[in-house]
Design a protein around this motif. Structure first.
Motif, PDB file in Angstrom:
ATOM      1  N   ASP A   1       3.788  -7.503 -17.096  1.00 51.43           N
ATOM      2  CA  ASP A   1       3.287  -7.885 -15.776  1.00 51.43           C
ATOM      3  C   ASP A   1       2.290  -6.879 -15.213  1.00 51.43           C
ATOM      4  O   ASP A   1       1.832  -7.038 -14.075  1.00 51.43           O
ATOM      5  N   GLY A   2       1.985  -5.831 -15.977  1.00 54.03           N
ATOM      6  CA  GLY A   2       1.027  -4.830 -15.522  1.00 54.03           C
ATOM      7  C   GLY A   2       1.640  -3.502 -15.150  1.00 54.03           C
ATOM      8  O   GLY A   2       0.920  -2.565 -14.792  1.00 54.03           O
ATOM      9  N   GLY A   3       2.962  -3.391 -15.225  1.00 53.83           N
ATOM     10  CA  GLY A   3       3.618  -2.116 -14.944  1.00 53.83           C
ATOM     11  C   GLY A   3       3.177  -1.045 -15.930  1.00 53.83           C
ATOM     12  O   GLY A   3       2.710  -1.345 -17.031  1.00 53.83           O
ATOM     13  N   ILE A   4       3.343   0.199 -15.532  1.00 50.46           N
ATOM     14  CA  ILE A   4       2.866   1.321 -16.332  1.00 50.46           C
ATOM     15  C   ILE A   4       4.033   1.939 -17.095  1.00 50.46           C
ATOM     16  O   ILE A   4       4.924   2.546 -16.504  1.00 50.46           O
ATOM     17  N   GLY A   5       4.032   1.764 -18.406  1.00 50.04           N
ATOM     18  CA  GLY A   5       4.984   2.479 -19.244  1.00 50.04           C
ATOM     19  C   GLY A   5       4.445   3.880 -19.451  1.00 50.04           C
ATOM     20  O   GLY A   5       3.547   4.089 -20.259  1.00 50.04           O
ATOM     21  N   SER A   6       4.966   4.826 -18.681  1.00 53.88           N
ATOM     22  CA  SER A   6       4.288   6.114 -18.529  1.00 53.88           C
ATOM     23  C   SER A   6       4.586   7.132 -19.630  1.00 53.88           C
ATOM     24  O   SER A   6       4.169   8.275 -19.528  1.00 53.88           O
ATOM     25  N   GLY A   7       5.281   6.739 -20.667  1.00 60.78           N
ATOM     26  CA  GLY A   7       5.542   7.702 -21.733  1.00 60.78           C
ATOM     27  C   GLY A   7       6.512   8.784 -21.277  1.00 60.78           C
ATOM     28  O   GLY A   7       7.294   8.605 -20.348  1.00 60.78           O
TER      29      GLY A   7
ATOM     30  N   GLY B   1       6.166  16.270   2.199  1.00 64.53           N
ATOM     31  CA  GLY B   1       5.771  16.053   0.812  1.00 64.53           C
ATOM     32  C   GLY B   1       5.174  14.676   0.625  1.00 64.53           C
ATOM     33  O   GLY B   1       4.826  13.976   1.583  1.00 64.53           O
ATOM     34  N   GLY B   2       5.063  14.269  -0.632  1.00 68.32           N
ATOM     35  CA  GLY B   2       4.475  12.977  -0.914  1.00 68.32           C
ATOM     36  C   GLY B   2       4.605  12.602  -2.367  1.00 68.32           C
ATOM     37  O   GLY B   2       4.983  13.408  -3.220  1.00 68.32           O
ATOM     38  N   VAL B   3       4.282  11.345  -2.646  1.00 72.07           N
ATOM     39  CA  VAL B   3       4.346  10.829  -4.011  1.00 72.07           C
ATOM     40  C   VAL B   3       3.226   9.815  -4.186  1.00 72.07           C
ATOM     41  O   VAL B   3       2.834   9.120  -3.237  1.00 72.07           O
ATOM     42  N   ALA B   4       2.684   9.733  -5.394  1.00 70.81           N
ATOM     43  CA  ALA B   4       1.706   8.712  -5.761  1.00 70.81           C
ATOM     44  C   ALA B   4       2.128   8.111  -7.091  1.00 70.81           C
ATOM     45  O   ALA B   4       2.453   8.843  -8.028  1.00 70.81           O
ATOM     46  N   LEU B   5       2.133   6.784  -7.164  1.00 74.98           N
ATOM     47  CA  LEU B   5       2.543   6.077  -8.368  1.00 74.98           C
ATOM     48  C   LEU B   5       1.538   4.978  -8.674  1.00 74.98           C
ATOM     49  O   LEU B   5       1.181   4.192  -7.789  1.00 74.98           O
ATOM     50  N   ARG B   6       1.093   4.906  -9.904  1.00 77.19           N
ATOM     51  CA  ARG B   6       0.241   3.783 -10.296  1.00 77.19           C
ATOM     52  C   ARG B   6       1.071   2.502 -10.280  1.00 77.19           C
ATOM     53  O   ARG B   6       2.227   2.484 -10.705  1.00 77.19           O
ATOM     54  N   GLN B   7       0.439   1.402  -9.823  1.00 72.38           N
ATOM     55  CA  GLN B   7       1.141   0.136  -9.676  1.00 72.38           C
ATOM     56  C   GLN B   7       0.553  -0.938 -10.589  1.00 72.38           C
ATOM     57  O   GLN B   7      -0.562  -0.802 -11.113  1.00 72.38           O
ATOM     58  N   GLU B   8       1.294  -2.016 -10.717  1.00 70.60           N
ATOM     59  CA  GLU B   8       0.893  -3.088 -11.619  1.00 70.60           C
ATOM     60  C   GLU B   8      -0.365  -3.823 -11.169  1.00 70.60           C
ATOM     61  O   GLU B   8      -1.005  -4.523 -11.975  1.00 70.60           O
ATOM     62  N   ASP B   9      -0.755  -3.676  -9.900  1.00 76.59           N
ATOM     63  CA  ASP B   9      -1.953  -4.368  -9.404  1.00 76.59           C
ATOM     64  C   ASP B   9      -3.202  -3.499  -9.451  1.00 76.59           C
ATOM     65  O   ASP B   9      -4.231  -3.838  -8.850  1.00 76.59           O
TER      66      ASP B   9
END
Length: 349
Positions: free
Chosen positions: A82-88, A234-242
């Protein structure tokens, strides 16, 4: 002939991630599993009225991904499709700023997976729905428990048609969420309510999405900038499926997080690393910032639960969301439930 399942009917209260994983956990041991949620359930990846926090950044820890995969084989591949990131390997696929410093790249031997919470929930729901003995019903509100102090025997519900009815069950799994209804439901049948502990954390956060570029963070799929005593934000950033970054900035001590673009960027520059600010600089926000407040962590202890009743997920414990542990804790609890049923084959207590 296959042996008859040890449980006839299991009712799961709540169709969020915890409830759906509980349904997956009990399915091999039940002739029928009924998942009930008060919200109408979306056909695809989308939030629900009862989960306003779902649109914010959600992390799935390695233990959570592995636990969901154990309960629902194929989960990881479906999310990636679906576009999710398999981040290894999580030791190399992101940047970890912990304790004020950057953790050196290393091999941890565990895989990551990045996608939105609605995407995770959608895939889990579809995989659970594929189980032939599982029924998932939206728009159905659970009004209370049936039974007595010794044993729970089912639930009272109000369906989408507004009619009340009873469902008899050998096991009731309470995944009703952080608000928790056990404190009201259990005393009504003569059972002891849970004892609740709260720890004030005063977390406030704001989330935005921006278009992701391939070379952002040198191609990494996530960044974690943890708070420290000296910098309680603090904060977080995550690549998304879109194809976007979901970026969440948070603070403790009930300090508000700015929601205007300039304020967000300035806040990001005040963290232990400027990396998050680089993802905001010169980019258009896809939507106005979403704000959220999490006042306290909650833990409920059940001193003498009736047989045939078990609580799971946030109904037991809701933890500081900045650690990204909620879905993973629920998955580990569901695996523990499966393990116990494998051992006993029943809902003795």
């Amino acid at each position: 002939m296959s042996p008859r399942p040890a449980l006839d009917t299991v009712v799961v209260i709540g169709g969020s991630v915890a409830g759906l994983l509980a349904a997956a956990a009990v399915a091999p041991h039940a002739a029928r599993v009924v998942v009930l949620d008060r919200d109408p359930l979306p056909a695809g990846p989308a939030g629900r009225p009862s989960t306003p926090q779902a649109r914010h950044s959600h992390g799935l820890l390695a233990s959570g991904r592995a636990s969901i995969e154990r309960l629902l084989p194929g989960f990881t591949d479906r999310v990636v499709a679906d576009g999710g990131i398999g981040s290894g390997d999580l030791g190399r696929s992101g940047r970890w700023w912990i304790g004020g410093g950057l953790i050196v790249d290393c091999d941890l031997g565990v895989r990551g997976l990045s996608a939105s919470r609605p995407e995770f929930e959608h895939v889990v729901r579809e995989l659970v729905r594929d189980r032939p003995t599982v029924e998932i019903s939206g728009g159905t509100d659970v009004l209370g428990l049936r039974g007595d102090a010794a044993r729970v025997t089912g639930v009272h519900v109000r369906g989408p048609d507004g009619r009340d009815r009873a469902i008899t069950a050998d096991l009731v799994v309470d995944a009703s969420g952080r608000a928790g209804r056990a404190a009201r439901w259990l005393p009504r049948i003569g059972a002891r309510p849970p004892v609740e502990d709260r720890i004030a954390v005063g977390v406030r956060y704001a989330t935005v999405h921006v278009v992701a570029r391939t070379d952002d963070l040198a191609g990494r799929s996530f960044l974690v900038a943890a708070a420290t005593p000296a910098v309680p934000r603090g904060g977080v950033a995550l690549r998304q499926e879109d194809g976007s970054w979901t970026i969440t900035l948070f603070s403790y001590l009930d300090e508000p997080v700015p929601v205007d673009p300039d304020g967000l960027e300035a806040f990001a520059r005040s963290l232990v690393t400027p990396d998050l600010a680089t993802l905001l600089t010169g980019r258009t926000l896809r939507h106005p910032a979403w704000a959220y407040r999490f006042p306290d962590c909650r833990r409920r202890r059940f001193p003498a639960p009736p047989a045939g009743y078990v609580a799971i997920g946030d109904a037991v414990c809701s933890v500081d969301p900045t650690f990204g542990q909620g879905m993973s804790v629920a998955a580990l609890q569901a695996v523990a439930l499966r393990t116990e049923l494998d051992r006993t084959g029943s809902a003795a207590g």
